[in-house]
Write an enzyme that holds these catalytic residues in place. Structure first.
Site, PDB file in Angstrom:
ATOM      1  N   GLU A  21       0.822  -1.213   0.000  1.00  0.00           N
ATOM      2  CA  GLU A  21       0.000   0.000   0.000  1.00  0.00           C
ATOM      3  C   GLU A  21       0.858   1.267   0.000  1.00  0.00           C
ATOM      4  O   GLU A  21       1.830   1.371   0.733  1.00  0.00           O
ATOM      5  CB  GLU A  21      -0.905   0.005   1.236  1.00  0.00           C
ATOM      6  CG  GLU A  21      -1.824   1.219   1.279  1.00  0.00           C
ATOM      7  CD  GLU A  21      -2.897   1.079   2.321  1.00  0.00           C
ATOM      8  OE1 GLU A  21      -3.700   0.131   2.229  1.00  0.00           O
ATOM      9  OE2 GLU A  21      -2.928   1.900   3.246  1.00  0.00           O
ATOM     10  N   THR A  52      -3.989   4.858  -1.352  1.00  0.00           N
ATOM     11  CA  THR A  52      -5.051   5.357  -0.478  1.00  0.00           C
ATOM     12  C   THR A  52      -5.624   6.670  -1.007  1.00  0.00           C
ATOM     13  O   THR A  52      -5.052   7.324  -1.878  1.00  0.00           O
ATOM     14  CB  THR A  52      -4.569   5.550   0.976  1.00  0.00           C
ATOM     15  OG1 THR A  52      -3.603   6.599   1.001  1.00  0.00           O
ATOM     16  CG2 THR A  52      -3.973   4.279   1.543  1.00  0.00           C
ATOM     17  N   HIS A  81      -8.053   3.376  -3.764  1.00  0.00           N
ATOM     18  CA  HIS A  81      -9.042   3.410  -2.682  1.00  0.00           C
ATOM     19  C   HIS A  81     -10.032   4.540  -2.992  1.00  0.00           C
ATOM     20  O   HIS A  81      -9.697   5.486  -3.695  1.00  0.00           O
ATOM     21  CB  HIS A  81      -8.381   3.737  -1.338  1.00  0.00           C
ATOM     22  CG  HIS A  81      -7.461   2.667  -0.835  1.00  0.00           C
ATOM     23  ND1 HIS A  81      -7.135   2.531   0.493  1.00  0.00           N
ATOM     24  CD2 HIS A  81      -6.777   1.686  -1.483  1.00  0.00           C
ATOM     25  CE1 HIS A  81      -6.303   1.509   0.656  1.00  0.00           C
ATOM     26  NE2 HIS A  81      -6.064   0.988  -0.538  1.00  0.00           N
ATOM     27  N   ARG A 111     -15.600   4.021   3.991  1.00  0.00           N
ATOM     28  CA  ARG A 111     -16.315   5.214   4.435  1.00  0.00           C
ATOM     29  C   ARG A 111     -15.358   6.388   4.505  1.00  0.00           C
ATOM     30  O   ARG A 111     -15.649   7.485   4.084  1.00  0.00           O
ATOM     31  CB  ARG A 111     -16.926   4.977   5.828  1.00  0.00           C
ATOM     32  CG  ARG A 111     -17.773   6.145   6.274  1.00  0.00           C
ATOM     33  CD  ARG A 111     -17.981   6.150   7.761  1.00  0.00           C
ATOM     34  NE  ARG A 111     -16.770   6.508   8.491  1.00  0.00           N
ATOM     35  CZ  ARG A 111     -16.689   6.610   9.799  1.00  0.00           C
ATOM     36  NH1 ARG A 111     -17.742   6.355  10.541  1.00  0.00           N
ATOM     37  NH2 ARG A 111     -15.557   6.947  10.404  1.00  0.00           N
ATOM     38  N   ALA A 131     -19.590   2.555   4.455  1.00  0.00           N
ATOM     39  CA  ALA A 131     -18.884   1.946   3.321  1.00  0.00           C
ATOM     40  C   ALA A 131     -19.792   0.966   2.589  1.00  0.00           C
ATOM     41  O   ALA A 131     -19.720   0.828   1.364  1.00  0.00           O
ATOM     42  CB  ALA A 131     -17.622   1.233   3.818  1.00  0.00           C
ATOM     43  N   LYS A 172     -21.566  -5.218   5.031  1.00  0.00           N
ATOM     44  CA  LYS A 172     -20.668  -4.703   3.976  1.00  0.00           C
ATOM     45  C   LYS A 172     -20.287  -5.837   3.007  1.00  0.00           C
ATOM     46  O   LYS A 172     -20.252  -5.635   1.797  1.00  0.00           O
ATOM     47  CB  LYS A 172     -19.420  -4.124   4.669  1.00  0.00           C
ATOM     48  CG  LYS A 172     -18.572  -3.253   3.846  1.00  0.00           C
ATOM     49  CD  LYS A 172     -17.734  -2.271   4.686  1.00  0.00           C
ATOM     50  CE  LYS A 172     -16.785  -2.905   5.690  1.00  0.00           C
ATOM     51  NZ  LYS A 172     -15.820  -1.925   6.237  1.00  0.00           N
ATOM     52  N   GLN A 183      -7.055  -3.914   9.179  1.00  0.00           N
ATOM     53  CA  GLN A 183      -6.209  -2.887   9.797  1.00  0.00           C
ATOM     54  C   GLN A 183      -4.917  -3.562  10.266  1.00  0.00           C
ATOM     55  O   GLN A 183      -4.894  -4.788  10.465  1.00  0.00           O
ATOM     56  CB  GLN A 183      -6.981  -2.309  10.994  1.00  0.00           C
ATOM     57  CG  GLN A 183      -6.314  -1.177  11.707  1.00  0.00           C
ATOM     58  CD  GLN A 183      -6.027  -0.008  10.780  1.00  0.00           C
ATOM     59  OE1 GLN A 183      -5.026  -0.050  10.050  1.00  0.00           O
ATOM     60  NE2 GLN A 183      -6.861   1.006  10.803  1.00  0.00           N
ATOM     61  N   GLN A 219       6.890   7.202  15.295  1.00  0.00           N
ATOM     62  CA  GLN A 219       5.879   7.128  14.241  1.00  0.00           C
ATOM     63  C   GLN A 219       4.889   5.985  14.513  1.00  0.00           C
ATOM     64  O   GLN A 219       3.671   6.161  14.394  1.00  0.00           O
ATOM     65  CB  GLN A 219       6.591   6.907  12.897  1.00  0.00           C
ATOM     66  CG  GLN A 219       5.674   6.769  11.707  1.00  0.00           C
ATOM     67  CD  GLN A 219       6.432   6.276  10.475  1.00  0.00           C
ATOM     68  OE1 GLN A 219       7.226   5.339  10.565  1.00  0.00           O
ATOM     69  NE2 GLN A 219       6.196   6.903   9.345  1.00  0.00           N
TER      70      GLN A 219
END
Ligand SMILES: Cc1cc2nc3c(=O)[nH]c(=O)nc-3n(C[C@H](O)[C@H](O)[C@H](O)COP(=O)(O)OP(=O)(O)OC[C@H]3O[C@@H](n4cnc5c(N)ncnc54)[C@H](O)[C@@H]3O)c2cc1C
Length: 293
Positions: A21, A52, A81, A111, A131, A172, A183, A219
């Site tokens: 990604e 994304t 996305h 969403r 979504a 969904k 995630q 981070q």
């Protein structure tokens, strides 16, 4: 425009899919280095990459530019996305039709998170609330588009319970989702326990685990806080011990991710989606290790 292979078609080959990604940069000037990262990643032939979709207008244009360049110039199979944030149904329809005309056959339908400075998700007038609404809308418009949907092994932050979140996931999936991407998580047990619950709900879609190789301690603390994922004490301690040496931190992150990927694939995950944070090196190492395992 030649059409890209769907992820469902890729899955039918019967081997684990490895994907990466990217997120769009904040400015035009940063597109070039990102396309460079895409070119480096293409050397290890990921099955697909995803790009994304930002909450702000300019990021959206950059998102489209990055997707197109990764597809046309680098030759990658790209999944853009798309989120419901700030768009009416009519606008979303135009974006989806453009994607289709460009040859994309995979879209990650979301969403979306609230734009910067806004704490709650606001439904745009004439837009969608969930979504699942976007999934049904795209499926109706272009039935041959393969739709990815997001899920949260450690629960979506807004959901009142994991049960409620799983009920929403089933809606969904039934709306027309083709596969699920999770995630990020750092303990595989979270994924395997989640899969049991997903299957117990009658959701049979492939579930790609989302894995993030850590690049920096500060981070990753920020990211895990934002997405309510657990940073295991053992990983945090390993990262803290070498915090002043960025390459050593990266190595700890890669080795942790490699161990996760190896076990996930060995125990039947349909592949792994790598949240590469726009850096090619760690993702390439992980993909090569997974292919040689
Ligand atoms: C793989 C992945 C990719 C992502 N890519 C992006 C991106 O490109 N851009 C971006 O801005 N964000 C992205 N995100 C973040 C995502 O947009 C946020 O997590 C967002 O808050 C939820 O999006 P969703 O599609 O899961 O929403 P939904 O599935 O709509 O869920 C949102 C919340 O509503 C609840 N819910 C859903 N349907 C119902 C229903 N019918 N009834 C009651 N409750 C319901 C859910 O339980 C959840 O709490 C991504 C997340 C993941 C995991």
């Amino acid at each position: 425009m030649s059409k890209q292979q769907t992820i469902s078609e890729l899955l039918s080959i019967g081997r684990p899919l490895l994907s990466v990604e990217f997120f769009p940069p904040k400015s035009e000037e940063s597109i070039e280095p990102l396309v460079g990262a895409g070119k480096r990643i293409s050397t290890c032939s990921p099955d697909f990459v995803s790009v994304t979709y930002g909450a702000g207008g300019s990021t959206r244009d950059l998102s489209a530019t990055v997707s197109k360049r990764m597809k046309d110039e680098v030759g990658l199979n790209v999944m853009p996305h798309l989120t419901c944030v700030g768009s009416t149904q009519e606008e979303l329809g135009e974006i989806v039709d453009d994607f289709y005309a460009e040859g994309y056959r995979n879209i990650m339908a979301l969403r979306g998170d609230p734009p910067h400075g806004q704490s709650d998700f606001q439904v745009t007038q004439g837009g969608f609330k969930y979504a699942s609404d976007l999934v049904a809308f795209i499926k109706d418009r272009h039935p041959d588009i393969c739709l990815g949907i997001a899920s949260y092994p450690e629960k979506h932050p807004e959901a009142v319970s994991l049960d409620a979140d799983l009920d929403a996931l089933r809606i969904k999936a039934n709306a027309g989702g083709s596969f699920i991407t999770t995630q990020l998580f750092f303990e595989n047990a979270a994924y395997f326990e989640y899969i049991d619950q997903v299957r117990a709900r009658g959701i049979e879609l492939p579930v790609f685990p989302g894995i993030m190789p850590v690049l920096a301690l500060k981070q990753i603390k920020r990211i895990t806080q934002l997405c309510h994922s657990e940073l295991p004490a053992e990983l945090e301690a390993k990262l803290s011990a070498v915090e002043s040496d960025p390459e050593a931190v990266r190595r700890v992150g890669v080795e942790w991710a490699m161990r996760q990927v190896e076990e996930l694939i060995e125990k039947g995950a349909p592949g792994v989606h790598i949240y590469a944070l726009n850096k090619a090196k760690s993702a390439i190492e992980i993909i090569n290790a997974a292919r040689n395992a």
